[in-house]
Scaffold this active site. Structure first.
Site, PDB file in Angstrom:
ATOM      1  N   GLU A 120       1.756   7.483   4.089  1.00  0.00           N
ATOM      2  CA  GLU A 120       1.778   8.381   5.165  1.00  0.00           C
ATOM      3  C   GLU A 120       0.975   7.938   6.270  1.00  0.00           C
ATOM      4  O   GLU A 120       0.901   8.366   7.631  1.00  0.00           O
ATOM      5  CB  GLU A 120       1.321   9.784   4.777  1.00  0.00           C
ATOM      6  CG  GLU A 120      -0.179   9.963   4.677  1.00  0.00           C
ATOM      7  CD  GLU A 120      -0.550   9.475   3.251  1.00  0.00           C
ATOM      8  OE1 GLU A 120       0.055   8.795   2.447  1.00  0.00           O
ATOM      9  OE2 GLU A 120      -1.739   9.672   2.905  1.00  0.00           O
TER      10      GLU A 120
ATOM     11  N   ASN B 120      -7.947   4.433   1.098  1.00  0.00           N
ATOM     12  CA  ASN B 120      -9.111   5.333   0.908  1.00  0.00           C
ATOM     13  C   ASN B 120      -9.223   5.638  -0.539  1.00  0.00           C
ATOM     14  O   ASN B 120      -8.592   6.871  -1.033  1.00  0.00           O
ATOM     15  CB  ASN B 120      -8.844   6.367   1.859  1.00  0.00           C
ATOM     16  CG  ASN B 120      -9.959   7.700   1.264  1.00  0.00           C
ATOM     17  OD1 ASN B 120     -10.908   7.225   0.683  1.00  0.00           O
ATOM     18  ND2 ASN B 120      -9.725   8.713   1.585  1.00  0.00           N
TER      19      ASN B 120
ATOM     20  N   GLY C 210      -6.191  12.685  -3.277  1.00  0.00           N
ATOM     21  CA  GLY C 210      -7.347  13.808  -3.404  1.00  0.00           C
ATOM     22  C   GLY C 210      -8.443  13.023  -3.679  1.00  0.00           C
ATOM     23  O   GLY C 210      -8.597  11.844  -4.106  1.00  0.00           O
TER      24      GLY C 210
ATOM     25  N   HIS D 241      -1.730   4.583   1.158  1.00  0.00           N
ATOM     26  CA  HIS D 241      -1.211   5.555   1.867  1.00  0.00           C
ATOM     27  C   HIS D 241      -0.113   5.551   2.564  1.00  0.00           C
ATOM     28  O   HIS D 241      -0.047   4.947   3.717  1.00  0.00           O
ATOM     29  CB  HIS D 241      -2.372   6.326   2.711  1.00  0.00           C
ATOM     30  CG  HIS D 241      -3.268   6.977   1.947  1.00  0.00           C
ATOM     31  ND1 HIS D 241      -3.301   8.158   1.418  1.00  0.00           N
ATOM     32  CD2 HIS D 241      -4.548   6.131   1.260  1.00  0.00           C
ATOM     33  CE1 HIS D 241      -4.444   8.440   0.643  1.00  0.00           C
ATOM     34  NE2 HIS D 241      -5.022   7.180   0.652  1.00  0.00           N
TER      35      HIS D 241
ATOM     36  N   CYS E 144      -2.041   7.907  -4.376  1.00  0.00           N
ATOM     37  CA  CYS E 144      -3.543   7.952  -4.462  1.00  0.00           C
ATOM     38  C   CYS E 144      -4.201   8.549  -5.677  1.00  0.00           C
ATOM     39  O   CYS E 144      -3.605   7.868  -6.839  1.00  0.00           O
ATOM     40  CB  CYS E 144      -4.152   8.377  -3.310  1.00  0.00           C
ATOM     41  SG  CYS E 144      -5.918   7.699  -3.000  1.00  0.00           S
TER      42      CYS E 144
END
Lengths: 571, 374
Positions: free
Chosen positions: B348, B304, B235, B346, B262
């Site tokens: 994913e 990120n 998020g 990540h 994250c």
């Protein structure tokens, strides 16, 4: 694991004479490897039969043997020097083949010397078509339908399959020597015969030819700890059927979505792991332009021509890192020589576009067949870097030094429409200019795509360049006037010119940004190249320089190199 | 049409409008990935940010709805050097420019994005704005009056309003009362701070059904359906803002096996005594090397994040499991006894390398062990 302490002295095998398909890139690799090994305190003994190389310079290796690259000579050198290991994956196919023969002759055991880096088993598995295909089936990676042929009498099966066209690839050759595409039985028999004769193992593979599929390559590295990374991916302008060495190549790929990019990246890493390669390796894949289907075409279990291109394109020194991996170092123990802050264990991020155009010797061999196929004909290549595709292409064209400075070659306007279509359909060294001439004559992207199977993204870029060329021709007179104004004694200020001639100045800016040569623009303006350049500089339209730093500016670079472009910030 | 991009320190970039007209402000960040602009645009973790891509040719393969990572475009603004007019890819349905316009996203093209990256690298990320209507002065004034990135609760902005499910085989969210399908292997409760669809797809591919709860859900609500495991999603925003989420997670840590990604990693850091600090220019890209401290193996990861967990002060059995090889910051946590682990990057992917997908398998194995399903 840090570098293997039992390795104190290595024998590095060079690539021998320069031939088509194996040129100076292996000298570059070998020279890099010499430095890289000596940096780690290793004594380097070098054998190469070609004295006209950097790597045989006295200061490159500790000892240099300019001797024939044969089993006998390698044995003699090993007997005399008693190295702890042999590094063979940096000498191109010649080095690899020689290492295979040396191992088969029992020399490794006799002198207690190890083959460093990629193990022999992996080399065999990658090079032997049948073993490779079996391995791919085992790990679930798709390979095209194919047959291994060791004798012409075995052609019945491929003929019975009635799959056309078929591509013939001889095993253990470099640059695809002796291969070709067969559209019918006669062609299949002819190509197979010559392929068998040229193969070191008297073996050819016949497989389904994937007409119009994209050809994509990944340069991958793996260390003994099974850490594996991709250095770079590249997309061929020419679809399947043209040898990568004869294809215009773009790095990174331009038309692959993240899903496609990652799918092929994952496959490449799976392959290098399954082979157990320790060092660099090149994976060639073919991707259907209309689905997620792909095939693994082949693997080079060594530093290759593409590695040299990938190294220069990204700033990542593949040969240097491969040499360090060969003596047992892991990717996360090797420093990134460009940033000096980060490690060799990462994947370069490019913030520019790299283009390679092959250089063919047809200007020297006037009567030669200029068609390009699966057997490499180029004797060299040029590489260019810019912030976009168009200027990179224009730079590369000028670098070819074939007397062409832009989008028009000499033959172009003398050819009939039918000849242009033919030159677009059948790959040849001048296809690029046949395509631009096609656009000049009003052909559509779709037409050229259906003739050439070149991806529309590339074609639209070429079309855009031709459109700009047309505008330059139209605006040429105004540009010429501007040059004349500057020639007068009281030349107006740049601001005044901007006000009065804003449109044509913008056109000049755009042309430079898109990579048009002063020479070409001057021709359209009807003035000399020197006068046009003077105008351009007067208007402050000058190139700036940006860095190749492996990391898209994320980290500061200690030893970068530069390329010119018409962008804003000069570094 | 002309557009300008201004940074709060007064740095100006000129370019042309891309997408919608108007103006927008946000924290200006750069991503070094060479593919994946659609996934980036729709990743909720970019809420509140103006994203600049360092790769200069963007939009080449167009827009493909099935590659979206959430329902909407999440970035506040978009900066590229060159946007492709005419894309080429078999799945593409739209150009980047049309898509941004349709979604009302203000962007700018023709910017020397490398110069922008260098500025952010040296000075650190900062607030900025893009406009097609302002003078440099009025745009700087607009930046000054815009809310600061670190002060906002972005999780509450991007989280789902009401709980939903993602069943095995689903390609989009379905209502809570949607009919059951074949019994999944595990039922997961996910706390949504800005989840990416590929987390839900990845779990579904391993035969897990996920129920997604708003970030404001209480521990009781999350446990109400008696899930087999809990997932803490990625998020946006400064984790310092999320004390209420940390409180919820503290009540969950000894109840069920937990995997965090994250923001999930950062929340677990807080739940186990630590804090986070802001990185100068963040980690955003597809090429970050991380090391698994347990095996010594190195992986290339998709990242990120703008904040990192402070490794000191971690307590009650939580330890650092992964570090970033570029700057040594924490990239993963693992509990010594409880079935809890988290990663800062990540697994994913989407965009980025799939190398870390094995974490989803590890999670399933952890659930197997916990429930004795070996």
């Amino acid at each position: 694991m840090p570098k293997d302490p039992s390795i104190k002295k290595v024998l590095l095998i060079g690539s021998g004479p320069i031939i088509i398909g194996q040129a100076a890139e292996f000298d570059y690799a070998g020279a890099q490897a010499c430095r890289s090994l000596r940096e780690e305190g290793i004594e380097v003994v070098l054998i190469n039969s070609n004295p006209a190389t950097i790597m045989t310079d006295l200061e490159m290796a500790d000892r240099v043997y300019v001797e024939p690259l044969s089993v006998e000579f390698v044995e003699r050198i090993v007997a005399k020097e008693r190295p702890d290991g042999i590094v063979a994956t940096l000498g191109g196919q010649t080095g690899l083949n020689l290492a295979t023969l040396v191992a088969e002759a029992g020399i490794l055991e006799r002198y207690n010397v190890r083959l460093l880096g990629t193990p022999l088993r992996a080399i065999r598995q990658a090079e032997d078509r049948e073993e490779f295909r079996n391995l791919m089936r085992e790990i679930g990676e798709p390979v095209p339908e194919s047959w291994i042929i060791t004798d012409e009498s075995q052609l019945d099966e491929p003929l019975a399959s009635n799959i056309w066209p078929l591509i013939v690839r001889p095993a253990y050759t470099l640059g695809g020597t002796g291969g070709g595409i067969a559209h019918n039985e006669t062609e299949l028999r002819t190509i197979t015969k010559s392929g068998l004769a040229l193969s070191m193992r008297h073996q050819v593979m016949i497989e389904r030819y994937l007409v119009g599929w994209k050809e994509v390559e990944y340069e991958v590295m793996r260390d003994a700890n099974d850490t594996a990374i991709t250095v770079c991916n590249m997309e061929n302008f020419d679809p399947m059927g043209v040898h990568t060495g004869d294809s215009i190549v773009i790095a990174p790929s331009q038309t692959l979505s993240d899903k496609e990019y990652q799918m092929l990246r994952t496959a490449s890493l799976k392959i290098i792991r399954s082979l157990g390669i320790e060092g660099g390796c090149n994976v060639q894949l073919s991707l259907d332009p209309n689905s997620f289907s792909y095939y693994v075409i082949e693997v080079n279990p060594r530093v290759s021509r593409s590695s040299a291109l990938a190294s220069k394109a990204t700033g990542y020194p593949i040969a240097r890192v491969s040499a360090k991996i060969a003596i047992g170092m892991h990717l996360d123990e090797i420093e990134n020589a460009v940033t000096r802050k980060t490690l060799a264990c990462f994947e370069p991020a490019l913030d520019y576009c790299v283009l390679k155009i092959p250089r063919w010797p047809f200007d020297k061999f006037v009567g030669a067949d200029r068609r390009i196929t699966t057997q490499m004909k180029a004797t060299g290549e040029v590489m260019s870097i810019d912030r976009a595709f168009e200027p990179a292409l224009m730079k590369a064209i000028r670098s070819l030094e074939v007397g062409i400075y832009g989008l028009a070659n000499k033959a172009g306007n003398t050819l009939s429409d039918m000849q242009i279509e033919e030159a677009i359909r059948v790959p040849n060294d001048e296809r690029l200019w046949a395509i631009t001439e096609g656009f000049r004559r009003g052909m559509m992207v779709e037409e050229i795509q259906s003739l050439s199977n070149v991806d529309p993204w590339f074609l639209r870029k070429l079309q855009g360049l031709v459109n700009l060329e047309t505008r330059l021709k139209t605006g040429g007179k105004a540009l010429g006037n501007l040059v004349q104004i500057l020639e007068t004694d009281a030349a107006p200020s740049v601001e005044t010119l901007q006000e009065q001639y804003g449109l044509v100045i913008r056109l000049l800016k755009e042309a430079k940004r898109m990579g048009f040569a002063d020479r070409t623009i001057a021709e359209f303006a009807g003035v000399s190249e020197g006068k046009l350049r003077k105008l351009r500089k007067y208007l402050g339209i000058v190139p700036i320089y940006k860095m190749v730093d492996t990391c898209a500016a994320e980290f500061e670079a200690a030893t970068p190199y530069y390329y010119s472009c018409y962008d804003t910030e000069d570094e | 049409m002309k557009a300008i991009l201004a940074l709060e320190d007064g740095t100006l970039f000129e370019g042309q409008s891309l997408g919608a007209q108007g103006r927008t402000s946000g924290e200006v960040v750069f991503n070094t990935g060479m593919t994946g602009y659609q996934e980036i645009l729709t990743d909720p973790s970019y809420a509140g940010q103006i994203v600049s891509l360092t790769y200069p040719l963007i939009g080449n393969y167009g827009i493909t709805p099935e590659d979206f990572e959430s329902r909407r475009v999440q970035v506040e603004g978009f900066v590229v050097r060159e946007a492709a007019d005419i894309p080429s890819n078999w799945r593409s349905t739209q150009t980047l420019a049309d898509f941004l316009k349709e979604r009302g996203i203000v962007g700018i093209q023709g910017v020397d994005t490398r110069a922008l990256t260098r500025a952010l690298r040296v000075k650190g990320v900062m607030m900025g704005a893009i406009s097609t209507q302002d003078t440099p002065e009025s745009l700087l004034e607009y930046i000054r009056t815009s809310p600061n990135y670190s002060a906002a609760d972005f999780a509450r902005k991007v989280t789902t309003e009401t709980p939903y499910r993602w069943r095995v085989g689903d390609t989009q969210p379905v209502a809570l009362d949607a009919p059951d399908q074949a019994e999944p292997r595990y039922r997961i409760a996910l706390l949504d701070f800005g989840v990416k669809y590929n987390i839900l797809r990845s779990l579904a591919n391993l035969n897990c059904e996920t129920t997604v709860y708003p970030c404001t859900a209480t521990a009781q609500e999350v446990l109400s359906q008696n899930p087999d495991g809990i997932f803490l999603s990625p998020g946006p925003g400064d984790p310092e803002q999320y004390g209420y989420i940390v409180d919820t997670v503290k009540r969950l840590v000894d109840k069920k096996p937990i995997m965090g990604v994250c923001m999930g990693n950062q929340i677990l850091g807080y739940a186990f005594g630590s804090k986070t600090f802001k990185l100068k220019f963040g980690h955003r890209g597809s090429n970050h090397p991380i090391k698994d401290l347990n095996t010594g193996r190195v992986y290339i990861t998709s990242q990120n994040h703008g904040y990192a967990v402070d490794p000191d002060n971690l307590k009650d059995g939580m330890e650092v499991a992964h570090i970033n090889l570029n700057d040594g910051t924490v990239e993963g946590l693992r509990h010594k006894e409880l079935p809890i682990f988290s990663i800062q990057y990540h697994p994913e992917a989407s965009p980025g390398p799939n190398d870390s997908a094995y974490f989803f398998h590890q999670y399933i194995k952890m659930l197997d062990r916990f429930y004795g399903n070996n």
